[in-house]
Design a protein around this motif. Structure first.
Motif, short mmCIF file in Angstrom:
data_model
loop_
_atom_site.label_atom_id
_atom_site.label_comp_id
_atom_site.label_asym_id
_atom_site.label_seq_id
_atom_site.Cartn_x
_atom_site.Cartn_y
_atom_site.Cartn_z
N MET A 192 12.22 45.02 -13.24
CA MET A 192 13.39 45.82 -13.54
C MET A 192 14.33 45.35 -14.84
N ALA A 193 14.07 44.15 -15.01
CA ALA A 193 14.48 43.55 -16.43
C ALA A 193 13.89 44.31 -17.61
N GLU A 194 12.64 44.49 -17.63
CA GLU A 194 11.97 45.02 -18.44
C GLU A 194 12.05 46.58 -18.59
N ASN A 195 12.38 47.02 -17.44
CA ASN A 195 12.52 48.40 -17.13
C ASN A 195 13.72 48.81 -16.21
N PRO A 196 14.92 48.98 -16.78
CA PRO A 196 15.85 49.23 -15.59
C PRO A 196 15.89 50.40 -15.16
N LYS A 197 15.32 51.30 -15.75
CA LYS A 197 15.28 52.75 -15.20
C LYS A 197 13.92 53.20 -14.25
N MET A 198 13.50 52.09 -13.83
CA MET A 198 12.33 52.31 -13.13
C MET A 198 12.66 53.19 -11.99
N SER A 199 11.92 54.23 -11.55
CA SER A 199 12.19 55.11 -10.36
C SER A 199 11.83 54.32 -9.09
N GLN A 200 12.26 55.03 -8.02
CA GLN A 200 12.09 54.37 -6.65
C GLN A 200 10.66 54.36 -6.36
N ALA A 201 9.96 55.41 -6.73
CA ALA A 201 8.36 55.52 -6.29
C ALA A 201 7.78 54.44 -7.13
N ASP A 202 8.07 54.11 -8.20
CA ASP A 202 7.32 53.30 -9.03
C ASP A 202 7.84 51.75 -8.45
N GLN A 203 9.01 51.58 -8.09
CA GLN A 203 9.38 50.21 -7.51
C GLN A 203 8.66 50.00 -6.33
N ALA A 204 8.49 51.09 -5.49
CA ALA A 204 7.77 50.86 -4.18
C ALA A 204 6.36 50.56 -4.50
N LYS A 205 5.59 51.07 -5.58
CA LYS A 205 4.33 50.90 -5.81
C LYS A 205 4.10 49.43 -6.40
N LEU A 206 5.13 48.78 -7.07
CA LEU A 206 5.12 47.50 -7.63
C LEU A 206 5.35 46.53 -6.78
N GLN A 207 6.08 47.03 -5.60
CA GLN A 207 6.64 45.85 -4.55
C GLN A 207 5.35 45.78 -3.76
N LYS A 208 4.77 46.94 -3.50
CA LYS A 208 3.16 46.76 -2.71
C LYS A 208 2.10 45.77 -3.43
N LYS A 209 2.09 46.25 -4.83
CA LYS A 209 1.13 45.50 -5.37
C LYS A 209 1.38 44.14 -5.65
N ALA A 210 2.79 43.65 -5.59
CA ALA A 210 3.25 42.22 -5.91
C ALA A 210 2.64 41.40 -4.46
N MET A 211 2.92 42.34 -3.27
CA MET A 211 2.70 41.65 -2.07
C MET A 211 1.36 41.52 -1.77
N SER A 212 0.54 42.38 -2.30
CA SER A 212 -1.05 42.39 -2.16
C SER A 212 -1.63 41.23 -3.27
N ASP A 213 -0.91 40.91 -4.39
CA ASP A 213 -1.26 39.72 -5.29
C ASP A 213 -0.85 38.60 -4.79
N PHE A 214 0.17 38.63 -3.88
CA PHE A 214 0.54 37.15 -3.37
C PHE A 214 -0.35 36.73 -2.00
N LYS A 215 -0.86 37.78 -1.53
CA LYS A 215 -1.66 37.42 -0.27
C LYS A 215 -3.03 37.25 -0.94
N ALA A 216 -3.48 37.68 -1.98
CA ALA A 216 -4.84 37.55 -2.75
C ALA A 216 -4.54 35.96 -2.99
N GLN A 217 -3.67 35.59 -3.82
CA GLN A 217 -3.19 34.40 -4.29
C GLN A 217 -3.44 33.11 -3.10
N MET A 218 -2.85 33.69 -1.82
CA MET A 218 -2.66 32.57 -1.02
C MET A 218 -3.92 32.54 -0.30
#
Length: 238
Positions: A192-218
């Motif tokens: 969000m700091a890099e792209n303050p105007k990110m859409s809700q849809a993109d935020q949802a996708k990013l959140q899903k990817k971040a959770m997937s990355d966390f699980k993979a790292q764990m």
């Protein structure tokens, strides 16, 4: 008549000397490799893990000697592992490489040129002398004997059972969930700091990817911890 007899004697003596010299050269060829030289050829190939579930190279010592045979696969498609020769072959393993490479140095007796090869065509054939295989093993690979590999497999099963039990602990689940939330929040704040105007849809996708990355790292972290503990137990087996 005398002249013919003289030439006949000369030819006979010359022929006899030629036979003696030829026999001497043949003996020299058989005993001292006359007309031959040692030729060393080097070949570099890749290899992969002998185990489909873990990065692993196996070896087995030969009797009371320092030499060993190495068990490996040339590629992932290979079903039956390759075992290096033991006769006239030295097998070395060097760990900590950047890739899996097998360097084979082969030494043979070969004729120096075509003249010697034709001249001694009924004597010795070109022959193998010795071979040195050096396995440069990639970092992260485990090098075991078959007995240690078996112990590793058993230890991994024990570690998996213990890990599954610990993950069912409510306190551990809460801690993992908190770590996951913290990881996702940090990723979202950075995006969000890099792209303050990110859409809700993109935020949802990013959140899903971040959770997937966390699980993979764990999962990778847990797997590494399990392998390390199992490896420590396996290496105790002689």
């Amino acid at each position: 008549m005398i002249t013919n007899k003289k030439w006949s004697n000369i030819i006979g003596i010359s022929f006899g000397l030629l036979i003696i010299i030829s026999i001497g050269l043949m003996i020299g060829n058989y005993h001292n490799h006359l007309g031959m030289e040692k030729k060393t050829t080097t070949q570099t190939t890749s290899f992969t893990s002998v185990n489909d579930q873990a990065n692993m190279l196996l070896y087995k010592k030969i009797g009371q000697t320092n030499n060993k045979v190495v068990i490996y696969k040339k590629n992932k498609q290979q079903k039956k592992p390759t075992v290096t020769p033991a006769v006239d072959t030295t097998n070395e393993i060097k760990q900590g490489g950047t890739s899996n490479q097998l360097v084979t140095k082969k030494q043979d007796w070969v004729y120096k040129n075509s003249f010697y090869k034709v001249f001694f065509m009924f004597a010795q054939k070109e022959s193998f002398i010795k071979r040195t295989n050096t396995f440069h093993v990639k970092s992260g690979y485990m090098v075991f004997t078959p007995e240690q590999a078996k112990a590793f497999g058993q230890a991994m099963k024990q570690q998996a059972a213990q890990m599954k039990k610990s993950q069912q602990n409510p306190q551990a689940q809460q801690q993992t969930a908190a770590s996951g939330k913290q990881f996702v929040t940090a990723k979202m704040q950075q995006a969000m700091a890099e792209n303050p105007k990110m859409s809700q849809a993109d935020q949802a996708k990013l959140q899903k990817k971040a959770m997937s990355d966390f699980k993979a790292q764990m999962q990778a972290k847990v797997q590494k911890q399990m392998e390390q503990k199992a490896m420590d137990q396996a290496l105790k087996v002689k």
